[in-house]
Design an enzyme around this catalytic site. Structure first.
Site, PDB file in Angstrom:
ATOM      1  N   CYS A   1      52.515  41.628  23.251  1.00 49.84           N
ATOM      2  CA  CYS A   1      52.913  41.454  21.678  1.00 49.84           C
ATOM      3  C   CYS A   1      51.788  41.865  20.900  1.00 49.84           C
ATOM      4  O   CYS A   1      52.124  42.004  19.636  1.00 49.84           O
ATOM      5  CB  CYS A   1      53.341  39.934  21.410  1.00 49.84           C
ATOM      6  SG  CYS A   1      51.688  38.959  21.634  1.00 49.84           S
TER       7      CYS A   1
ATOM      8  N   CYS B   1      46.886  40.810  23.429  1.00 55.43           N
ATOM      9  CA  CYS B   1      47.962  40.857  24.194  1.00 55.43           C
ATOM     10  C   CYS B   1      48.751  42.039  24.619  1.00 55.43           C
ATOM     11  O   CYS B   1      49.001  42.803  23.562  1.00 55.43           O
ATOM     12  CB  CYS B   1      49.038  39.687  23.921  1.00 55.43           C
ATOM     13  SG  CYS B   1      50.522  40.113  25.045  1.00 55.43           S
TER      14      CYS B   1
ATOM     15  N   HIS C   1      50.535  24.268  39.223  1.00 53.77           N
ATOM     16  CA  HIS C   1      49.771  23.837  38.059  1.00 53.77           C
ATOM     17  C   HIS C   1      49.166  25.342  37.549  1.00 53.77           C
ATOM     18  O   HIS C   1      48.206  25.204  36.521  1.00 53.77           O
ATOM     19  CB  HIS C   1      48.723  22.914  38.296  1.00 53.77           C
ATOM     20  CG  HIS C   1      49.293  21.507  38.297  1.00 53.77           C
ATOM     21  ND1 HIS C   1      48.598  20.413  38.901  1.00 53.77           N
ATOM     22  CD2 HIS C   1      50.413  21.129  37.900  1.00 53.77           C
ATOM     23  CE1 HIS C   1      49.175  19.277  38.920  1.00 53.77           C
ATOM     24  NE2 HIS C   1      50.444  19.824  38.504  1.00 53.77           N
TER      25      HIS C   1
ATOM     26  N   TYR D   1      37.045  26.977  30.472  1.00 54.28           N
ATOM     27  CA  TYR D   1      38.014  27.816  31.581  1.00 54.28           C
ATOM     28  C   TYR D   1      37.223  28.670  32.313  1.00 54.28           C
ATOM     29  O   TYR D   1      37.150  29.142  33.383  1.00 54.28           O
ATOM     30  CB  TYR D   1      39.256  28.022  31.400  1.00 54.28           C
ATOM     31  CG  TYR D   1      40.197  26.659  31.378  1.00 54.28           C
ATOM     32  CD1 TYR D   1      40.511  26.280  30.294  1.00 54.28           C
ATOM     33  CD2 TYR D   1      40.609  26.295  32.558  1.00 54.28           C
ATOM     34  CE1 TYR D   1      41.457  25.068  30.281  1.00 54.28           C
ATOM     35  CE2 TYR D   1      41.678  25.271  32.630  1.00 54.28           C
ATOM     36  CZ  TYR D   1      42.037  24.505  31.605  1.00 54.28           C
ATOM     37  OH  TYR D   1      42.940  23.608  31.521  1.00 54.28           O
TER      38      TYR D   1
ATOM     39  N   CYS E   1      49.099  35.098  27.564  1.00 53.29           N
ATOM     40  CA  CYS E   1      49.358  34.980  26.086  1.00 53.29           C
ATOM     41  C   CYS E   1      50.029  33.568  25.735  1.00 53.29           C
ATOM     42  O   CYS E   1      51.124  33.685  25.885  1.00 53.29           O
ATOM     43  CB  CYS E   1      50.057  36.360  25.610  1.00 53.29           C
ATOM     44  SG  CYS E   1      50.411  36.395  23.856  1.00 53.29           S
TER      45      CYS E   1
ATOM     46  N   ASN F   1      46.000  22.970  42.773  1.00 51.73           N
ATOM     47  CA  ASN F   1      44.737  23.583  42.570  1.00 51.73           C
ATOM     48  C   ASN F   1      45.203  25.118  41.879  1.00 51.73           C
ATOM     49  O   ASN F   1      46.003  25.756  42.216  1.00 51.73           O
ATOM     50  CB  ASN F   1      44.162  23.896  43.678  1.00 51.73           C
ATOM     51  CG  ASN F   1      43.649  22.541  44.391  1.00 51.73           C
ATOM     52  OD1 ASN F   1      43.805  21.532  43.634  1.00 51.73           O
ATOM     53  ND2 ASN F   1      43.398  22.483  45.848  1.00 51.73           N
TER      54      ASN F   1
HETATM   55  N1  APR Z   1      38.040  15.789  51.574  1.00 56.01           N
HETATM   56  C1  APR Z   1      39.453  15.458  51.263  1.00 56.01           C
HETATM   57  N2  APR Z   1      39.757  14.777  50.127  1.00 56.01           N
HETATM   58  C2  APR Z   1      38.772  14.594  49.182  1.00 56.01           C
HETATM   59  C3  APR Z   1      37.275  15.383  49.338  1.00 56.01           C
HETATM   60  C4  APR Z   1      37.061  15.909  50.616  1.00 56.01           C
HETATM   61  N3  APR Z   1      36.022  16.561  50.814  1.00 56.01           N
HETATM   62  N4  APR Z   1      36.833  14.974  48.235  1.00 56.01           N
HETATM   63  C5  APR Z   1      37.716  14.278  47.489  1.00 56.01           C
HETATM   64  N5  APR Z   1      38.707  14.131  48.080  1.00 56.01           N
HETATM   65  C6  APR Z   1      40.014  13.501  47.488  1.00 56.01           C
HETATM   66  C7  APR Z   1      39.560  12.012  46.604  1.00 56.01           C
HETATM   67  O1  APR Z   1      39.234  10.904  47.269  1.00 56.01           O
HETATM   68  C8  APR Z   1      40.808  12.129  45.675  1.00 56.01           C
HETATM   69  O2  APR Z   1      41.778  11.414  46.316  1.00 56.01           O
HETATM   70  O3  APR Z   1      40.683  14.276  46.658  1.00 56.01           O
HETATM   71  C9  APR Z   1      41.424  13.449  45.531  1.00 56.01           C
HETATM   72  C10 APR Z   1      41.112  14.280  44.360  1.00 56.01           C
HETATM   73  O4  APR Z   1      41.879  13.672  43.165  1.00 56.01           O
HETATM   74  P1  APR Z   1      41.689  14.388  41.797  1.00 56.01           P
HETATM   75  O5  APR Z   1      40.322  14.411  41.359  1.00 56.01           O
HETATM   76  O6  APR Z   1      42.785  13.226  40.878  1.00 56.01           O
HETATM   77  O7  APR Z   1      42.648  15.725  42.094  1.00 56.01           O
HETATM   78  P2  APR Z   1      44.186  16.097  41.946  1.00 56.01           P
HETATM   79  O8  APR Z   1      44.972  14.845  42.800  1.00 56.01           O
HETATM   80  O9  APR Z   1      44.177  17.407  42.422  1.00 56.01           O
HETATM   81  O10 APR Z   1      44.657  15.991  40.650  1.00 56.01           O
HETATM   82  C11 APR Z   1      45.908  16.209  40.318  1.00 56.01           C
HETATM   83  O11 APR Z   1      45.431  16.430  37.899  1.00 56.01           O
HETATM   84  O12 APR Z   1      44.111  17.005  36.363  1.00 56.01           O
HETATM   85  C12 APR Z   1      45.308  17.216  36.758  1.00 56.01           C
HETATM   86  O13 APR Z   1      45.966  19.414  36.870  1.00 56.01           O
HETATM   87  C13 APR Z   1      45.074  18.529  37.458  1.00 56.01           C
HETATM   88  O14 APR Z   1      45.934  19.410  39.500  1.00 56.01           O
HETATM   89  C14 APR Z   1      45.032  18.385  38.993  1.00 56.01           C
HETATM   90  C15 APR Z   1      45.798  17.186  38.943  1.00 56.01           C
END
Ligand code: APR
Length: 239
Positions: free
Chosen positions: A140, A137, A110, A54, A118, A93
């Site tokens: 605590c 923390c 998320h 992270y 903490c 996001n």
């Molecule tokens: N413009 C629009 N869409 C895009 C672009 C772009 N430039 N680049 C990629 N994408 C699309 C991809 O085609 C895909 O369908 O964005 C999507 C990203 O999908 P993921 O990588 O699975 O991300 P997300 O859907 O946000 O994941 C959901 O999964 O891992 C967990 O907590 C994490 O919040 C996340 C959740």
């Protein structure tokens, strides 16, 4: 009564700002094992590895800027409010590019990378510094408990009640930049349809639940989203 729009965003809306997506060809989950860096069990096994994962994402976010899609949603929010409606922006996001782009009242289901939590007592505080096992923390006093305020797999997403209420009060549901792979976020479009709400997907390519949407538009978010916002606001009697 104005138009109430519910927008769900995913990693794809921040891709053109230089932040990685998860399931694309070179996505984050092709480089890291999510069970090691995005689960409570992984944190218990190796907290330093999780913090390093992270911290790298915090550093990446520090150098990122909102793109035309983020800015277009801020324009949409202001335009809908000016016409007596509202934007309910729910994001998967953990970046703050929606806020940097001018949106307010963003719901981070998320969690948020810029907040430390903490793992012991649940206290949270804004933090742009690297996560450290030495941090005590403030509530605590425990050390070794600092984690990102991010929802891990197996943990409960945040603000679900507010999300459900907002969906029921919406006229349009739009998913932007999400693969539709993770629930409960991925189930919102089917819920919207059951409520009789029009649904639209704006994505680079068809998501896992593309067939559920009434309308689908594909292309980079920085192109597709501003065009769509212009149509929504133009249809509202552009001022
Ligand atoms: N413009 C629009 N869409 C895009 C672009 C772009 N430039 N680049 C990629 N994408 C699309 C991809 O085609 C895909 O369908 O964005 C999507 C990203 O999908 P993921 O990588 O699975 O991300 P997300 O859907 O946000 O994941 C959901 O999964 O891992 C967990 O907590 C994490 O919040 C996340 C959740």
């Amino acid at each position: 009564m104005g138009l109430n729009v519910f927008v769900l965003t995913g990693a794809g809306i921040s891709a053109e700002s230089g932040l990685g997506t998860f399931r694309d060809a070179s996505g984050i989950w092709t480089q890291y094992d999510l069970s090691e860096v995005a689960t409570p069990e992984g944190f218990a096994r190796d907290p330093a590895k999780v913090r390093a994962f992270y911290n790298a994402r915090r550093a990446n976010l520090a150098g990122a800027a909102p793109n035309a899609a983020h800015l277009a949603l801020a324009r949409l929010q202001k335009g809908l409010v000016a016409r007596g409606g509202r934007l309910f922006l729910c994001t998967q996001n953990v970046d703050d590019l929606h806020e940097q782009g001018g949106c307010s009242d963003v719901v981070h289901m998320h969690g948020q990378l810029g907040i430390t939590r903490c793992h012991g007592c649940g206290a949270t505080w804004p933090d742009s510094e690297p996560l450290s096992g030495e941090t005590a923390c403030a509530r605590c006093g425990e050390t070794g408990t600092a984690r990102p305020h991010v929802v891990w797999f197996g943990e409960t997403p945040l603000f679900l009640h507010g999300i459900e209420d907002a969906l029921e009060d919406s006229d349009l549901f739009v998913a932007i930049g999400t693969s539709g792979a993770v629930y409960p976020a991925a189930g919102l479009v089917a819920w919207a349809r059951r409520l009789g709400i029009r649904t639209c997907e704006l994505n680079l390519e068809p998501s896992d639940n593309a067939r559920v949407f009434d309308e689908r538009r594909y292309g980079p978010a920085t192109e597709v989203v501003p065009t769509w916002v212009d149509e929504v606001l133009g249809g509202q009697g552009a001022r």
